[in-house]
Design an enzyme around this catalytic site. Structure first.
Site, PDB file in Angstrom:
ATOM      1  N   ASN A  41       0.844  -1.187   0.000  1.00 25.14           N
ATOM      2  CA  ASN A  41       0.000   0.000   0.000  1.00 25.14           C
ATOM      3  C   ASN A  41       0.884   1.244   0.000  1.00 25.14           C
ATOM      4  O   ASN A  41       1.963   1.266   0.582  1.00 25.14           O
ATOM      5  CB  ASN A  41      -0.996  -0.003   1.163  1.00 25.14           C
ATOM      6  CG  ASN A  41      -0.376  -0.128   2.528  1.00 25.14           C
ATOM      7  OD1 ASN A  41       0.583  -0.872   2.733  1.00 25.14           O
ATOM      8  ND2 ASN A  41      -0.935   0.573   3.497  1.00 25.14           N
ATOM      9  N   CYS A  52      -3.926   0.525  -2.744  1.00 27.01           N
ATOM     10  CA  CYS A  52      -3.776  -0.657  -1.902  1.00 27.01           C
ATOM     11  C   CYS A  52      -2.688  -1.591  -2.442  1.00 27.01           C
ATOM     12  O   CYS A  52      -2.304  -1.513  -3.611  1.00 27.01           O
ATOM     13  CB  CYS A  52      -5.091  -1.415  -1.828  1.00 27.01           C
ATOM     14  SG  CYS A  52      -6.453  -0.464  -1.135  1.00 27.01           S
ATOM     15  N   GLU A  54      -2.952  -4.770  -3.153  1.00 27.89           N
ATOM     16  CA  GLU A  54      -3.462  -5.603  -4.237  1.00 27.89           C
ATOM     17  C   GLU A  54      -3.457  -4.833  -5.557  1.00 27.89           C
ATOM     18  O   GLU A  54      -3.115  -5.377  -6.606  1.00 27.89           O
ATOM     19  CB  GLU A  54      -4.892  -6.083  -3.926  1.00 27.89           C
ATOM     20  CG  GLU A  54      -5.001  -6.922  -2.676  1.00 27.89           C
ATOM     21  CD  GLU A  54      -5.250  -6.105  -1.404  1.00 27.89           C
ATOM     22  OE1 GLU A  54      -5.730  -6.686  -0.425  1.00 27.89           O
ATOM     23  OE2 GLU A  54      -4.964  -4.880  -1.380  1.00 27.89           O
ATOM     24  N   CYS A  85      -9.903  -4.987   0.554  1.00 27.76           N
ATOM     25  CA  CYS A  85     -11.034  -4.064   0.675  1.00 27.76           C
ATOM     26  C   CYS A  85     -12.016  -4.310  -0.475  1.00 27.76           C
ATOM     27  O   CYS A  85     -11.725  -5.066  -1.409  1.00 27.76           O
ATOM     28  CB  CYS A  85     -10.538  -2.625   0.672  1.00 27.76           C
ATOM     29  SG  CYS A  85      -9.968  -2.035  -0.936  1.00 27.76           S
TER      30      CYS A  85
END
Length: 131
Positions: A41, A52, A54, A85
């Protein structure tokens, strides 16, 4: 999941830039053809803007020519079994399938739980929704 995915996510987490939330996160992706990508992140002063872990990993995958996500590991130093998230769930769905494995990890103990992306996002926007 082999330890390489978890270790890659944990190493990525150590590189995060999270001075506003103090919530480091790392992620690692394995594509169906075996390629590995990681991300952390990255926050900016206009927090909560930023991106983020990901999202960063997906960006690396796309920049390397794309692919289909077979599995992803997510680790946060301050939360055991951190899930992606909502926005990242949809981003993962864009490049994965409902069967994509999502490994929820603890920074010390490794994988705590493995779920499918379909379990985390049962009503993802379908890719054919936009014409």
């Amino acid at each position: 999941m082999s330890d390489d995915l978890f270790n890659l996510a944990r190493r990525a987490m150590a590189k995060c830039h999270a001075p506003y939330s103090n919530f480091p996160v790392g992620a690692a992706i394995r594509t169906h053809d075996g390629r590995l990508y990681s991300g952390c992140n990255i926050e900016v002063v206009s927090f909560p803007e930023g991106w983020c872990a990901e999202t960063t990993a997906i960006g690396h995958m796309v920049m390397d020519g794309g692919g289909r996500i077979a599995e992803v590991a997510v680790v946060a130093s301050k939360m055991r079994a951190c899930t992606p998230c909502g926005g990242c769930r949809q981003r993962l769905a864009e490049f994965g399938t409902p069967e994509t494995l999502v490994h929820l990890c603890d920074a010390s103990d490794g994988v705590i739980e493995t779920v499918t992306l379909g379990d985390l996002l049962p009503k993802a926007f379908p890719k054919d929704a936009v014409s």
